[in-house]
Design a protein around this motif. Structure first.
Motif, PDB file in Angstrom:
ATOM      1  N   LYS A 497     -29.652   7.603 -19.825  1.00 20.08           N
ATOM      2  CA  LYS A 497     -28.220   7.365 -19.996  1.00 20.08           C
ATOM      3  C   LYS A 497     -27.751   7.952 -21.326  1.00 20.08           C
ATOM      4  CE  LYS A 497     -28.379   3.114 -17.277  1.00 20.08           C
ATOM      5  NZ  LYS A 497     -28.156   1.655 -17.275  1.00 20.08           N
ATOM      6  N   ARG A 498     -26.442   8.186 -21.418  1.00 19.52           N
ATOM      7  CA  ARG A 498     -25.840   8.844 -22.579  1.00 19.52           C
ATOM      8  C   ARG A 498     -26.474  10.211 -22.836  1.00 19.52           C
ATOM      9  NH1 ARG A 498     -22.661   5.409 -25.652  1.00 19.52           N
ATOM     10  NH2 ARG A 498     -22.915   3.171 -25.274  1.00 19.52           N
ATOM     11  N   MET A 499     -26.967  10.837 -21.791  1.00 22.23           N
ATOM     12  CA  MET A 499     -27.608  12.152 -21.905  1.00 22.23           C
ATOM     13  C   MET A 499     -26.714  13.169 -21.202  1.00 22.23           C
ATOM     14  SD  MET A 499     -30.196  13.737 -23.232  1.00 22.23           S
ATOM     15  CE  MET A 499     -31.438  12.473 -23.522  1.00 22.23           C
ATOM     16  N   ARG A 500     -25.943  13.903 -21.962  1.00 22.32           N
ATOM     17  CA  ARG A 500     -24.979  14.850 -21.406  1.00 22.32           C
ATOM     18  C   ARG A 500     -25.577  16.232 -21.297  1.00 22.32           C
ATOM     19  NH1 ARG A 500     -21.425  18.374 -23.676  1.00 22.32           N
ATOM     20  NH2 ARG A 500     -21.737  17.536 -25.789  1.00 22.32           N
ATOM     21  N   ALA A 501     -25.615  16.765 -20.061  1.00 19.74           N
ATOM     22  CA  ALA A 501     -26.118  18.113 -19.831  1.00 19.74           C
ATOM     23  C   ALA A 501     -25.156  19.122 -20.454  1.00 19.74           C
ATOM     24  CB  ALA A 501     -26.278  18.383 -18.344  1.00 19.74           C
ATOM     25  N   GLU A 502     -25.700  20.026 -21.273  1.00 20.20           N
ATOM     26  CA  GLU A 502     -24.886  21.008 -21.976  1.00 20.20           C
ATOM     27  C   GLU A 502     -25.063  22.413 -21.389  1.00 20.20           C
ATOM     28  OE1 GLU A 502     -23.841  21.777 -26.655  1.00 20.20           O
ATOM     29  OE2 GLU A 502     -25.950  21.576 -26.071  1.00 20.20           O
ATOM     30  N   LYS A 503     -26.275  22.693 -20.880  1.00 22.82           N
ATOM     31  CA  LYS A 503     -26.541  24.031 -20.356  1.00 22.82           C
ATOM     32  C   LYS A 503     -27.638  23.949 -19.308  1.00 22.82           C
ATOM     33  CE  LYS A 503     -27.467  28.768 -21.919  1.00 22.82           C
ATOM     34  NZ  LYS A 503     -27.773  29.630 -23.101  1.00 22.82           N
ATOM     35  N   ILE A 504     -27.420  24.646 -18.179  1.00 21.47           N
ATOM     36  CA  ILE A 504     -28.422  24.723 -17.109  1.00 21.47           C
ATOM     37  C   ILE A 504     -28.906  26.165 -17.047  1.00 21.47           C
ATOM     38  CG2 ILE A 504     -28.856  24.446 -14.644  1.00 21.47           C
ATOM     39  CD1 ILE A 504     -26.618  22.396 -14.566  1.00 21.47           C
ATOM     40  N   VAL A 505     -30.182  26.351 -17.291  1.00 23.26           N
ATOM     41  CA  VAL A 505     -30.773  27.679 -17.302  1.00 23.26           C
ATOM     42  C   VAL A 505     -31.694  27.818 -16.098  1.00 23.26           C
ATOM     43  CG1 VAL A 505     -32.133  29.367 -18.607  1.00 23.26           C
ATOM     44  CG2 VAL A 505     -30.691  27.701 -19.826  1.00 23.26           C
ATOM     45  N   ILE A 506     -31.415  28.810 -15.261  1.00 26.16           N
ATOM     46  CA  ILE A 506     -32.233  29.058 -14.072  1.00 26.16           C
ATOM     47  C   ILE A 506     -33.191  30.203 -14.376  1.00 26.16           C
ATOM     48  CG2 ILE A 506     -32.219  29.560 -11.617  1.00 26.16           C
ATOM     49  CD1 ILE A 506     -29.310  28.691 -11.551  1.00 26.16           C
ATOM     50  N   LYS A 507     -34.469  29.936 -14.250  1.00 30.31           N
ATOM     51  CA  LYS A 507     -35.487  30.951 -14.482  1.00 30.31           C
ATOM     52  C   LYS A 507     -36.240  31.224 -13.190  1.00 30.31           C
ATOM     53  CE  LYS A 507     -36.077  29.753 -19.351  1.00 30.31           C
ATOM     54  NZ  LYS A 507     -37.027  29.415 -20.429  1.00 30.31           N
ATOM     55  N   SER A 508     -37.018  32.297 -13.188  1.00 33.53           N
ATOM     56  CA  SER A 508     -37.740  32.664 -11.967  1.00 33.53           C
ATOM     57  C   SER A 508     -38.798  31.635 -11.611  1.00 33.53           C
ATOM     58  CB  SER A 508     -38.378  34.046 -12.134  1.00 33.53           C
ATOM     59  OG  SER A 508     -39.258  34.045 -13.256  1.00 33.53           O
ATOM     60  N   VAL A 765     -28.228  27.898  -5.405  1.00 36.10           N
ATOM     61  CA  VAL A 765     -28.224  29.145  -6.170  1.00 36.10           C
ATOM     62  C   VAL A 765     -29.661  29.606  -6.343  1.00 36.10           C
ATOM     63  CG1 VAL A 765     -27.649  30.234  -8.371  1.00 36.10           C
ATOM     64  CG2 VAL A 765     -26.096  28.548  -7.365  1.00 36.10           C
ATOM     65  N   LEU A 766     -29.921  30.866  -6.023  1.00 38.72           N
ATOM     66  CA  LEU A 766     -31.278  31.412  -6.076  1.00 38.72           C
ATOM     67  C   LEU A 766     -31.642  31.810  -7.499  1.00 38.72           C
ATOM     68  CD1 LEU A 766     -31.160  33.710  -2.911  1.00 38.72           C
ATOM     69  CD2 LEU A 766     -31.791  31.300  -3.052  1.00 38.72           C
ATOM     70  N   ALA A 767     -32.930  31.716  -7.800  1.00 34.96           N
ATOM     71  CA  ALA A 767     -33.430  32.162  -9.097  1.00 34.96           C
ATOM     72  C   ALA A 767     -33.469  33.683  -9.135  1.00 34.96           C
ATOM     73  CB  ALA A 767     -34.830  31.597  -9.336  1.00 34.96           C
ATOM     74  N   PRO A 768     -33.293  34.270 -10.316  1.00 33.98           N
ATOM     75  CA  PRO A 768     -33.366  35.737 -10.401  1.00 33.98           C
ATOM     76  C   PRO A 768     -34.775  36.243 -10.079  1.00 33.98           C
ATOM     77  CG  PRO A 768     -33.253  34.737 -12.591  1.00 33.98           C
ATOM     78  CD  PRO A 768     -33.025  33.644 -11.612  1.00 33.98           C
ATOM     79  N   PHE A 769     -34.856  37.410  -9.547  1.00 33.52           N
ATOM     80  CA  PHE A 769     -36.094  38.128  -9.249  1.00 33.52           C
ATOM     81  C   PHE A 769     -36.799  37.600  -7.993  1.00 33.52           C
ATOM     82  CE2 PHE A 769     -35.660  38.264 -13.953  1.00 33.52           C
ATOM     83  CZ  PHE A 769     -35.233  39.585 -14.046  1.00 33.52           C
ATOM     84  N   ASN A 770     -37.253  36.325  -7.985  1.00 34.21           N
ATOM     85  CA  ASN A 770     -38.026  35.861  -6.825  1.00 34.21           C
ATOM     86  C   ASN A 770     -37.155  35.236  -5.733  1.00 34.21           C
ATOM     87  OD1 ASN A 770     -37.296  33.416  -7.903  1.00 34.21           O
ATOM     88  ND2 ASN A 770     -39.368  32.778  -8.474  1.00 34.21           N
ATOM     89  N   HIS A 771     -35.851  35.008  -6.004  1.00 29.48           N
ATOM     90  CA  HIS A 771     -34.879  34.531  -5.009  1.00 29.48           C
ATOM     91  C   HIS A 771     -35.311  33.210  -4.352  1.00 29.48           C
ATOM     92  CE1 HIS A 771     -32.737  38.259  -5.478  1.00 29.48           C
ATOM     93  NE2 HIS A 771     -33.825  38.949  -5.183  1.00 29.48           N
ATOM     94  N   ILE A 772     -35.904  32.330  -5.134  1.00 29.52           N
ATOM     95  CA  ILE A 772     -36.228  30.982  -4.670  1.00 29.52           C
ATOM     96  C   ILE A 772     -35.100  30.048  -5.106  1.00 29.52           C
ATOM     97  CG2 ILE A 772     -37.831  29.037  -4.906  1.00 29.52           C
ATOM     98  CD1 ILE A 772     -40.060  31.021  -5.365  1.00 29.52           C
ATOM     99  N   PRO A 773     -34.593  29.188  -4.216  1.00 32.93           N
ATOM    100  CA  PRO A 773     -33.527  28.251  -4.614  1.00 32.93           C
ATOM    101  C   PRO A 773     -33.992  27.332  -5.740  1.00 32.93           C
ATOM    102  CG  PRO A 773     -33.750  28.334  -2.232  1.00 32.93           C
ATOM    103  CD  PRO A 773     -34.927  29.072  -2.791  1.00 32.93           C
ATOM    104  N   ARG A 774     -33.210  27.287  -6.792  1.00 30.69           N
ATOM    105  CA  ARG A 774     -33.542  26.431  -7.936  1.00 30.69           C
ATOM    106  C   ARG A 774     -32.419  25.454  -8.282  1.00 30.69           C
ATOM    107  NH1 ARG A 774     -39.019  26.541  -9.004  1.00 30.69           N
ATOM    108  NH2 ARG A 774     -39.774  28.696  -8.968  1.00 30.69           N
TER     109      ARG A 774
END
Length: 813
Positions: A497-508, A765-774
């Motif tokens: 709780k009280r943990m605010r997501a600031e950035k979501i980074v999708i990697k392969s 949304v797919l991950a870059p390069f390997n196109h696996i949903p992340r």
């Protein structure tokens, strides 16, 4: 019949005495049983057909997904086994379904059919048709792939969709981390106690019962809800609205709904001059036609009088009498004969039913919004009901207005008749009071839809039969018991709780979520969470902020997607509208309303404020006077993070986590709603009051000043209706559209929307390069079938959990 045994959950919002009372008190059970969401006086048994319907499936038809998995199986055999499994589940949803239970309940001797039954069970389990919610898992280690324990899924948001997704993924064997920006769970379903009064600023309604999973989970928890009746009293300027006038306006309103259907569905008219139409556009045209019809009818009577110019003295008196008689009885369906002949019998039946009501309810009738589409399929009426024919008839009316030389021939005596007050009054179909009542009915639609009708999609509006408006159920203690059980009961869910997501980074090879931990003080701490996938349940309003190219530096909940979301998803997010329904809750020491109705209606002054306090709901305390053991915590007595509160008595402070016995005070409350354009009107008033936006202290003070004005106006409206109303002791005003974690209450299809926008937002949304949903999405704004509802959000969470499981643990037969 045997009484159903309830598995009652006891939480802070439901005392032990209250639970016991529900269990043993059979007084007037037969009278109220039909009003309950879940009947308690008899054992509810599902058949195969009703179980399939409860699961939102057709008894004799396979879905597209089912056909993909079981295309080689005999259809009838598959459907019989599938429906039987669903029947077993819904008849006892508190116990997890297993293959052994199915084999014991369904007597199948054929080995292949037994194997098929196990495959069907695994399919139904994976896709959230069985074994969802809060149930007893008798085989915790046999229902999951052990490899799933090595995978971590991050869920952003602990609302209905986030909790449903997280709980289902835990059942599937995944490690789950839930990040919640606020200090509580539940999202926009929220209730709390503040200074001995119960406040519910969030959603308290169960919208419909057909195929609603919320009903299933409530059965698991032993919770219940009572139906919200549409029968209530309607007031204007503190006085009861005349019943006959109200009934006529209700009839005309139903005709208006049919007109919308004719235009949008039958005639495919949803645009004009390349501009998408809204229901309010048609409403203005509708009123114009009514006014034109009344005026042109008056001109036609004038022409009759002109034709008898020579015999004026002899014929003037009966003509004037006929003239006045016509206007005394003018109704809309007299101008449209095809509607009169079809609808009139039903209207007369309704009138007769209203006339036969008890004397106590003379000023009260059922203002149902649902209407019947059967007349639309009548072949004899299609030609007469076309928009072109209506337009043609009105063009003929308009031609009658051109008098030119005829006007010159009217004698002085006739001019006296035409200029008389009666004639002027009759030349308008609606008086000012009539228009205000009609606008109130329009406001009720904005309340149900949670959106201003000036921006609502005409096609979506016409496709909605408003059947859900007659199946609204109120949860007495709100959704908090429900949400707490989803979080804690029989489930090891870890929520930050009280943990605010600031950035979501999708990697392969996975995902990272950069978040900010906001402690009780001003201290902030940045943390990074790593996982294999992330489910984003951020509300639509927050997503709209996230896709803006230029970030608002003052906004405290900006989130960044790296890489940015696909353009089609960004466009879909922009297309959908975000609506708001706010509440003004007043607490009282006494019950001053003394009526059977659950709420009342209040007619506003104009269109701009038609959604202002248009409905006021009465709430009586549910607890007994006996002393009970309760918990009083700081959380339960501090200001809600989803609302701005005005506390009249600040002397009652919360104590930290102690056990104490106290006698709960009998508190009553009235909840008035603000919706539609009135939300924008009040917001505009706030900007006018705020002289210095850069000064945080000034902004806070301004909000409090605004709340004082809103509360005072709401109380004054109640005071006009109830002479002996006491002074309120507590008050709270919500501003969901300003809360940084929500920015509104729910989505709607705006005039810019397309039908597939919901599905596009829901796409992973797919991950870059390997196109696996992340990156996966859930929330009511991703549910095309049930948007703007709690069960729509819940089902979207189950769907997202299925997508994650299918990605890392494909269902193989």
């Amino acid at each position: 019949m045997a009484k159903r045994k309830k598995n009652t959950v006891k939480y802070r919002f439901q005392s032990d005495d209250h639970c016991a009372d529900n269990e043993t008190n059979d007084t007037n059970v037969e009278e109220s049983e039909k009003d309950l969401l879940i009947p308690t006086s008899y054992e509810e048994e599902f058949s195969n057909k009703s179980a399939a319907k409860e699961s939102r499936l057709k008894q004799n038809r396979m879905t597209e997904i089912e056909e993909n998995y079981f295309e080689d199986e005999d259809r009838n055999t598959y459907l019989n086994i599938r429906n039987a499994i669903l029947r077993i589940w819904h008849n006892k949803p508190s116990v997890g379904l297993t293959a052994e239970i199915i084999k014991a309940k369904i007597k199948i001797n054929d080995k292949k059919k037994l194997q098929l039954a196990e495959k069907i069970f695994r399919f139904l389990e994976r896709y959230g048709y069985v074994n969802f919610g809060v149930f007893e898992n008798t085989l915790p280690d046999k229902c999951v792939n052990i490899k799933n324990r090595e995978r971590t899924v991050i869920v952003i948001g602990a609302g209905a969709s986030g909790l449903a997704a997280a709980r289902q993924l835990i059942y599937f064997g995944f490690n789950v981390i839930v990040l919640e920006a606020s200090k509580r769970v539940g999202g926009r379903c929220y209730a709390f106690y503040k200074n001995e009064i119960f406040f519910d600023p969030g959603n308290i309604l169960v919208n419909g019962i057909k195929g609603n999973p919320i009903r299933t989970v409530m059965k698991q928890l032993g919770l219940n809800a009572k139906q919200l009746k549409s029968k209530h009293k309607l007031y204007m300027d503190g006085e009861l609205v005349d019943k006959k006038k109200d009934l006529v306006m209700h009839k005309i309103f139903l005709i208006f709904l049919r007109t919308l259907y004719f235009l949008a569905i039958e005639n495919q008219i949803t645009e004009f001059n390349n501009q998408t139409l809204s229901p309010e556009n048609i409403f203005d045209v509708f009123i114009y036609f009514l006014e034109t019809a009344a005026t042109t009818k008056a001109k036609e009577n004038c022409q009759k009088m002109l034709q008898l110019e020579e015999n004026l003295g002899e014929n003037l008196i009966p003509l004037v009498q006929e003239f006045e008689f016509f206007f005394r009885n003018i109704q809309f369906f007299r101008s449209f004969k095809f509607i009169k002949t079809t609808i009139q019998p039903r209207l007369e039946d309704q009138t007769n039913r209203q006339d036969n009501t008890d004397d106590d309810d003379d000023d009260d009738f059922d203002r149902t919004i649902v209407f019947d589409h059967t007349i639309l399929n009548d072949g004899k009426l299609n030609n007469q009901c076309s928009f072109a024919s209506i337009l043609k008839s009105h063009m003929a009316f308009l031609e009658c207005i051109i008098f030119n030389d005829i006007h010159k021939k009217i004698s002085l005596k006739k001019n006296e008749v035409l200029n008389a007050d009666k004639f002027k009054g009759c030349s308008e179909f609606f008086s000012l009071e009539d228009m205000r009542i009609f606008e109130w009915y329009f406001g009720t639609l904005e309340f149900f839809l949670g959106a201003p009708l000036s921006d609502y999609s005409l096609r979506k509006f016409a496709e909605d039969d408003f059947d859900h408006s007659n199946e609204q159920y109120v949860i007495p203690d709100g959704y908090m018991n429900f949400m707490q059980a989803m979080y804690s009961q029989g489930c090891s869910m870890k929520i930050w709780k009280r943990m605010r997501a600031e950035k979501i980074v999708i990697k392969s090879k996975g995902v990272e979520v950069l978040a900010i931990k906001q402690n009780e003080g001003s201290e902030m701490m940045r943390m990074t969470f790593k996982g294999d996938a992330v489910i984003c349940t951020l509300p639509l309003g927050v997503l709209k902020k996230a896709i803006q190219d230029q970030k608002d530096a003052k906004f405290t909940n900006n989130i960044i997607f790296d890489p940015p979301l696909p353009q089609r998803k960004r466009q879909a997010i922009e297309n959908l509208g975000i609506g708001t329904v706010n509440k003004v809750i007043l607490g009282f020491d006494d019950d001053f309303w003394h009526c059977k109705d659950q709420f009342l209606g209040n007619v506003a002054m104009s269109r701009e404020c038609r959604g202002e306090f248009l409905m006021s709901f009465f709430n009586s305390p549910t607890k007994n006077n006996n002393e009970i053991e309760i918990k009083t915590t700081t959380t339960a007595t501090t200001t809600s993070s989803s609302s701005s509160s005005l506390d009249i008595n600040k002397s009652n402070k919360g104590k930290k986590s102690i056990q104490m016995k106290q006698k709960p005070k009998q508190m009553y409350s009235v909840t008035s709603v603000l919706c539609g354009q009135s939300v924008e009107t009040i917001s505009h008033m706030n900007h006018l009051l705020n002289d210095n936006d850069n000064d945080e202290t000034t902004a806070t003070t301004t909000t409090n000043n605004e709340d004082v004005i809103i509360v005072s106006k709401c109380y004054s409206g109640l005071k006009e209706i109830f002479e002996n109303i006491p002074q309120y002791t507590r008050a709270l005003v919500t501003h969901w559209e300003r809360e940084p974690f929500y920015l509104g209450t729910h989505s709607y299809q705006s005039i810019r929307s397309h039908t597939n926008d919901y599905d596009i937002i829901a796409e992973p949304v797919l991950a870059p390069f390997n196109h696996i949903p992340r990156l996966f999405f859930a929330g009511e704004h991703t549910s095309l079938e049930y948007p703007a509802t709690v069960h729509g959000a819940f089902l979207s969470g189950l769907r997202a959990a299925t997508e994650v499981a299918n990605c890392f643990d494909p269902l193989m037969f």
